[in-house]
Design a protein around this motif. Structure first.
Motif, short mmCIF file in Angstrom:
data_model
loop_
_atom_site.label_atom_id
_atom_site.label_comp_id
_atom_site.label_asym_id
_atom_site.label_seq_id
_atom_site.Cartn_x
_atom_site.Cartn_y
_atom_site.Cartn_z
N ILE A 234 -1.52 3.96 8.22
CA ILE A 234 -0.67 2.78 8.44
C ILE A 234 -1.47 1.68 9.14
N LEU B 279 -4.96 6.19 1.25
CA LEU B 279 -4.21 4.94 1.14
C LEU B 279 -4.49 4.38 -0.25
N LEU C 63 5.57 6.72 1.21
CA LEU C 63 4.73 7.88 1.51
C LEU C 63 5.10 9.02 0.59
N ILE D 172 9.54 2.63 5.60
CA ILE D 172 8.66 3.36 4.69
C ILE D 172 9.47 4.47 4.04
N ILE E 145 0.85 5.69 0.68
CA ILE E 145 0.14 6.84 1.24
C ILE E 145 0.44 8.09 0.43
N ALA F 186 -3.82 0.10 6.69
CA ALA F 186 -3.09 -0.80 5.80
C ALA F 186 -2.82 -2.14 6.49
N VAL G 256 2.51 -0.66 4.28
CA VAL G 256 2.81 0.56 3.56
C VAL G 256 4.26 0.53 3.07
N ALA H 74 0.85 -1.19 0.00
CA ALA H 74 0.00 0.00 0.00
C ALA H 74 0.89 1.24 0.00
#
Length: 323
Positions: free
Chosen positions: A62, A27, A75, A116, A14, A65, A72, A12
């Motif tokens: 998060i 998301l 970002l 991330i 963001i 997700a 995640v 996923a």
């Protein structure tokens, strides 16, 4: 012996769009589908308080997700002003306390225990990226997104690349010089933004109202002066609205003409909060731009309103994260 090929865990991403008045985030799945969204108004918050809203939204996504079993991966963040890639700091003139805000450092500290990746860019860049990805600029290699909201800026795509300038400041079109002589009141915003942004239209309307002692219209009787109300009242012939909107249309057209003459784009996309409603003036803006623009380049450009509206920044931030 039969070997089973394990399917990789879906990731996923963001995308977070910080504006002068709100924080929107989403998301995204790997194929760009929005799985869930968040929206928070900033109101009178400033400095670290705005940073905390950003942190809260990221943490919330998060957790979402994790519930979906889609960790995640990265970002993307869109910021309203200038993102200095070398220092990781942000200059956002319409958010108090964000004159030199250490956003990248703050996000790295918050996410230090999670793998991330973080990408940050200006809202100008994210708007045009979002429009190329999901909107009216699909397939374009030369396109401009002119965002008219609290302020004014332009995301400029040239030969498939975002134009950034020597210090990440390219596209600050609020400072376009569209009138003379220079006045000190332009210092914080620039001439174009002073009159033709959402805040600028309100500011100019109050100036006109103060000067027009014989005015007896709706704004004298208590209607809130806002960009949308000025647009709505324009069609009824309200004198304040006509003075403000006529100047804004003239300046929007002149700015588009300058962008066409400088960059020869395939498309200019108009978006931002004001162009949720100002789309109704598109024909007049086109005619104004036609007067001023390089004529061959103007015949080659199309001028359109954003297909994704106030989601352009969020989609652009999502694109940063995915790509």
């Amino acid at each position: 012996m039969l070997l089973l090929k394990l399917k990789p865990t879906p990731m996923a991403f963001i995308g977070l769009d910080l504006g002068a008045t709100k924080v929107n985030s989403a998301l995204f799945s790997e194929d760009g589908e929005i799985l869930t969204t968040n929206h928070t108004l900033i109101r009178d918050k400033k400095g670290l308080e705005v940073g905390l809203i950003i942190d809260e939204q990221i943490n919330s996504l998060i957790l979402e997700a994790e519930k979906l079993n889609n960790p995640v991966h990265s970002l993307g963040v869109s910021v309203p002003g200038i993102y200095y890639a070398l220092s990781g700091k942000v200059w956002a003139p319409n958010i108090a306390g964000w004159e030199d805000y250490p956003l990248l450092e703050e996000l790295e500290v918050m996410l230090k225990d999670q793998q991330i990746k973080i990408s940050i860019d200006s809202d100008r860049a994210c708007y045009i990226l979002g429009e190329v990805w999901k909107g009216n600029a699909k397939g374009c290699r030369n396109a401009i997104f002119m965002a008219v909201g609290t302020g004014i800026g332009a995301g400029i795509l040239i030969d498939g690349q975002i134009l950034r300038g020597a210090n990440d400041i390219a596209g600050c079109t609020g400072w376009l010089a569209l009138d003379r002589p220079y006045q000190e009141k332009y210092n914080p915003f620039g001439c174009f933004e002073y009159y033709a942004s959402g805040n600028g239209m309100v500011r100019f309307a109050k100036e006109v109202l103060a000067q027009n002692i014989n005015y007896n219209g709706v704004f004298k009787s208590g209607l809130e002066i806002s960009a949308n109300n000025l647009i709505y009242q324009y069609e009824s012939g309200d004198a304040i609205s006509v003075a403000v909107i006529d100047r804004a249309i003239e300046y929007w057209g002149m700015a588009i003409a300058n962008l066409v003459s400088l960059f020869n784009p395939e498309k200019i996309i108009l978006g931002g909060g004001v162009f949720g409603e100002a789309y109704r003036f598109l024909d007049r803006i086109y005619l104004e731009a036609k007067k001023w623009a390089q004529p061959i380049g103007f015949k080659q450009v199309t001028i359109e309103v954003s297909a994704i509206g106030n989601k352009a920044g969020m989609y652009g931030a999502g694109y940063l994260a995915i790509k």
